[in-house]
Design a protein around this motif. Structure first.
Motif, short mmCIF file in Angstrom:
data_model
loop_
_atom_site.label_atom_id
_atom_site.label_comp_id
_atom_site.label_asym_id
_atom_site.label_seq_id
_atom_site.Cartn_x
_atom_site.Cartn_y
_atom_site.Cartn_z
N SER A 52 12.34 58.60 84.27
CA SER A 52 11.64 59.60 83.45
C SER A 52 10.44 60.24 84.14
CB SER A 52 11.24 59.06 82.07
OG SER A 52 10.19 58.13 82.14
N ARG A 69 17.05 56.98 85.68
CA ARG A 69 16.42 57.08 84.35
C ARG A 69 14.98 56.57 84.34
NH1 ARG A 69 20.79 59.26 84.06
NH2 ARG A 69 22.61 58.53 82.91
N TYR A 97 19.42 62.97 76.74
CA TYR A 97 18.80 63.13 78.05
C TYR A 97 17.93 64.37 78.06
CZ TYR A 97 22.48 59.80 79.12
OH TYR A 97 23.29 58.70 79.10
N CYS A 99 20.76 59.53 89.08
CA CYS A 99 19.54 59.28 88.29
C CYS A 99 19.43 57.82 87.87
CB CYS A 99 19.58 60.17 87.05
SG CYS A 99 18.25 59.83 85.89
N MET A 108 20.39 54.01 77.05
CA MET A 108 20.71 55.44 76.97
C MET A 108 22.20 55.64 76.72
SD MET A 108 17.73 56.75 77.51
CE MET A 108 18.25 58.45 77.56
N SER A 118 8.53 54.77 86.83
CA SER A 118 8.79 54.84 85.40
C SER A 118 7.52 54.58 84.58
CB SER A 118 9.86 53.80 85.08
OG SER A 118 10.10 53.75 83.73
N ILE A 156 12.57 59.39 77.42
CA ILE A 156 13.44 58.31 77.87
C ILE A 156 12.70 56.97 77.84
CG2 ILE A 156 14.70 57.37 79.84
CD1 ILE A 156 15.37 60.16 80.72
#
Ligand code: SF4
Lengths: 486, 209
Positions: free
Chosen positions: A331, A329, A352, A327, A129, A279, A167
């Motif tokens: 998602s 990440r 994002y 965060c 990212m 995730s 993401i």
């Protein structure tokens, strides 16, 4: 205390992918008309939601892990300078080189210089990212260096000259037929009889990338975590493209946002449980690579770590907004968000998307550059409930709405409307009332795509200057309550 | 001012002068699951989790490891020449299939010429079906368990622990570590799971008890 007051700059304009070309409502309007996109998203998000709920339910101590995950991040941010210095010391002691980048431009320059020094003109990349955020591929291209994405979804996006929309599954807006078409058009030497069976498509990608991996001299990665006390970096993945990049080339360059540091090795025992389950909905993802500096005879013999600010310190300066830096990440918040499920990731204009994007992007850029994002939410609270590190996204959204209004120096009708909306939106009860009032507006619109200027105050001051999509028969909050009993 | 000084300066300004004490992290999640390493229930759990992720599990007694490895390779590869298999340099002689090559530190990309690899593991986590390889002679370097398309890992009962905290506590944080949970996989196309993208498409675990 605000970043502006403290003289802490936000992410610069003109580089990277944190700002959209249109405001969220404008971009969302197009997306809402795309039935294929909505069907794909609906299928993807509901499937992942189900898997996540199943594997989270397996752990009797999820609540304790979540609280530990939150507390570790809060403790890290409170001493971020110390942990970064420790990380630098450890990475350096183990044969790595640490670079600091104030912003996207500086990080791009550093990476370009490092790649140039190796004499190569192509690099392989692991999905990251941070490098998307800073527009690294474009910067490398401008310097005559080809950056090959190796994650299957990123490859699809790159070959299709497209943008990621999620993401975790960035090509979720493309179906198998479209992917086949992209491969046939862009992969040299691909079998013209290639079918659209996902297995066959994945194997075509394997064949396409294999040669690249074996000849690559430089790889660029991001990092999920970096342990300050040991200098250990972690990359979590599924396909093995990450391992290829982290293992085979002579030189590895890792670009990492400064907020990814965690203080101790033990902290990974928390995050390596929270992240995969939240995730992909797996107990553990297929591959996690961990390395500290350079190991003779095993993997890259030259390792560079680029520590990136690019607006993160400005986020840190805001005591409420700071939590967005926690965060990991995963998602999960995207997959439960009723707004995301209907608009998809592109409407957010930033790398994002979804609820986390709505709180992170405006803070990284300064709220004036992403002013509509804090409003891209119905404040239903589902994102907070699933967040594995318990980020209170709804409260940050409300806080940013207030910031945005403060930032309006002139008292325009828009500012007054925002202030009133912000008040209404900051209370779930008032917000529900306002939405019911808007239901009346739907009646008045009588099937026309946009609302007339007949909304009750305060929304009327807002719709006077722009179109508001006609509210659906049911609001997101109502639909959510019905479907989820929440 | 260097970028380093500037970024650190920004952090200090953002956090302000008087910083509050950082509270201790409450680690009241499960640190162990109460069962000792190698407990038969853990071996069953590990087997279940590995199979759930499309790995193949073969059980054998300590005296039969070599035979189990050879049989597993024949099932996975069919008829093959002994040199198709490459093993970690520290793999015990009794575990090795006849005629297998040993990873002698040749250029990593040359390992791609082999069809299968045999290694040991450092520790296995039952609850998540995870094998941890640590770059030691028994596990081999990272490229060894990556490039050949079939990976055979020998796991001894005493190496099997319950949960992630126990597993991570047993390995060296600065070693090159790879956590492997099933064969490589992708769900990037319409969320349909496809096993085997860039890493080994076949994972066979020989569980010794
Ligand atoms: S905000 Fe929470 S739920 Fe959303 S991606 Fe980040 S860690 Fe996951």
């Amino acid at each position: 205390m605000t970043a502006v007051f403290l003289g802490i700059p936000t992410a610069p304009r003109g580089v990277g992918h944190l700002r959209g070309e249109e405001s969220f409502p404008d971009a969302a309007r197009g997306a809402l008309r795309n039935g294929q996109l909505r069907a794909n998203l609906g299928h993807a998000t509901s499937t992942i939601r189900g898997k996540r709920a199943h594997v989270v339910g397996e752990l009797t101590d999820w609540a304790q892990l979540r609280e530990a995950g939150r507390a570790i991040k809060a403790a890290t941010m409170a001493r971020l300078d110390e942990h970064l210095i420790a990380l630098e010391e450890q990475v350096t002691a183990r044969g790595g080189t640490v670079h600091w980048a104030r912003d996207a431009n500086e990080a791009n320059e550093i990476v370009t210089r490092l790649v140039r020094a190796t004499g190569t003109t192509e690099v392989v990349k692991v999905k990251s990212m941070a490098t998307q955020e800073i527009g690294l591929n474009e910067a490398l291209e401008a310097a005559g260096i080809a950056a090959h994405e190796t994650d299957l979804a990123e490859l699809i996006v790159q070959l299709g000259d497209d943008k990621p929309s999620h993401i975790l599954v960035p090509a979720i807006h493309k179906n198998r037929a479209e992917i086949r078409e992209i491969f046939l058009r862009t992969m040299p030497g691909v079998d013209p009889g290639l079918s659209d069976d996902p297995r066959k498509l994945a194997m075509a990608a394997r064949a396409h990338l294999r040669e690249r991996f074996l000849r690559a001299r430089v790889a660029i990665s991001g990092a999920n975590f970096a342990v300050a006390e040991t200098g250990t970096l972690a990359v979590v993945e599924s396909e093995g493209n990450g391992r290829m990049c982290l293992t085979l080339p002579q030189t590895l360059i890792t670009v990492m946002g400064i907020e990814k540091v965690v203080p101790t090795w033990r902290d990974l025992e928390v995050y390596l449980q929270l992240l995969p389950r939240s995730s992909t909905g797996e107990r553990m993802n297929p591959y996690t690579s961990l390395w500290a500096g350079v190991t003779p005879g095993d993997g890259p013999q030259e390792f560079h770590l680029v520590l990136l600010d690019n607006g993160r310190t400005a986020v840190l300066a805001d005591e409420v907004g700071r939590e967005a830096l926690h965060c990991i990440r995963c998602s999960a918040c995207l997959n439960v968000c009723p707004v995301y499920e209907r608009t998809g990731g592109h409407a957010y204009g930033s790398v994002y998307p979804g609820p986390i994007g709505a709180v992170l992007s405006p803070q990284l850029t300064g709220v004036e550059d992403n002013a509509s994002l804090p409003y891209a939410s119905s404040l239903c609270g589902a994102c907070y409930d699933v967040c594995p590190v318990a980020i209170d996204i709804p409260s940050i959204l409300v806080h940013l709405r207030g910031e945005h209004v403060e930032a309006q120096t002139r008292t325009t009708p828009e500012a007054a409307a925002f202030r009133a909306l912000s008040r209404a939106m900051s209370s779930p009860r008032l917000w529900r009332l306002a939405q019911r009032a808007a239901g009346l507006g739907r009646f008045l619109a009588r099937g026309k795509p946009t609302m007339p200027n007949a909304l009750p105050f305060p929304a009327s001051t807002w719709t006077r200057s722009r179109d508001l999509p006609t509210p659906p028969a049911e609001t997101f909050t109502q639909a959510w309550a019905r479907e989820h009993g929440g | 001012m260097t970028a380093r000084e500037e970024v650190l300066g920004r952090i200090r300004r953002a956090l302000g002068e008087d910083r509050a004490e950082v509270p201790e992290i409450a680690r009241d999640y499960r640190l162990t699951d109460g069962r000792d390493p190698g407990d038969p229930a853990l071996l069953d759990l590990l087997t279940d989790r590995l199979e759930d992720y499309k790995a193949t599990v073969v059980r054998c007694a300590p005296a039969d490891i070599g035979g189990a490895v050879t049989t597993a390779l024949r099932t996975a590869l069919g008829e093959h020449s002994p040199g198709d298999v490459v093993v970690a340099p520290g793999l015990p002689a009794e575990w090795r299939p006849d005629g297998a090559a040993e990873d002698d530190g040749r250029p990593a990309v040359a390992l791609a010429d082999h069809a299968a690899t045999v290694t040991g593991v450092s520790v296995a986590v039952a609850e998540t079906g995870t094998l941890i390889l640590d770059g030691s002679p028994l596990c081999g370097r990272r490229a060894l368990s990556l490039l050949p398309d079939c990976l055979v890992c020998v796991v001894e009962a005493a190496q099997v622990v319950g949960g992630v905290p126990e597993g991570l506590a047993k390995v060296d944080a600065v070693a090159p570590l790879t956590l492997i949970s099933g064969p490589s996989a992708t769900s990037d196309i319409e969320l349909e799971r496809v096993e085997g993208v860039h890493g080994p498409r076949t994972l066979i675990v020989v569980l010794v008890a």
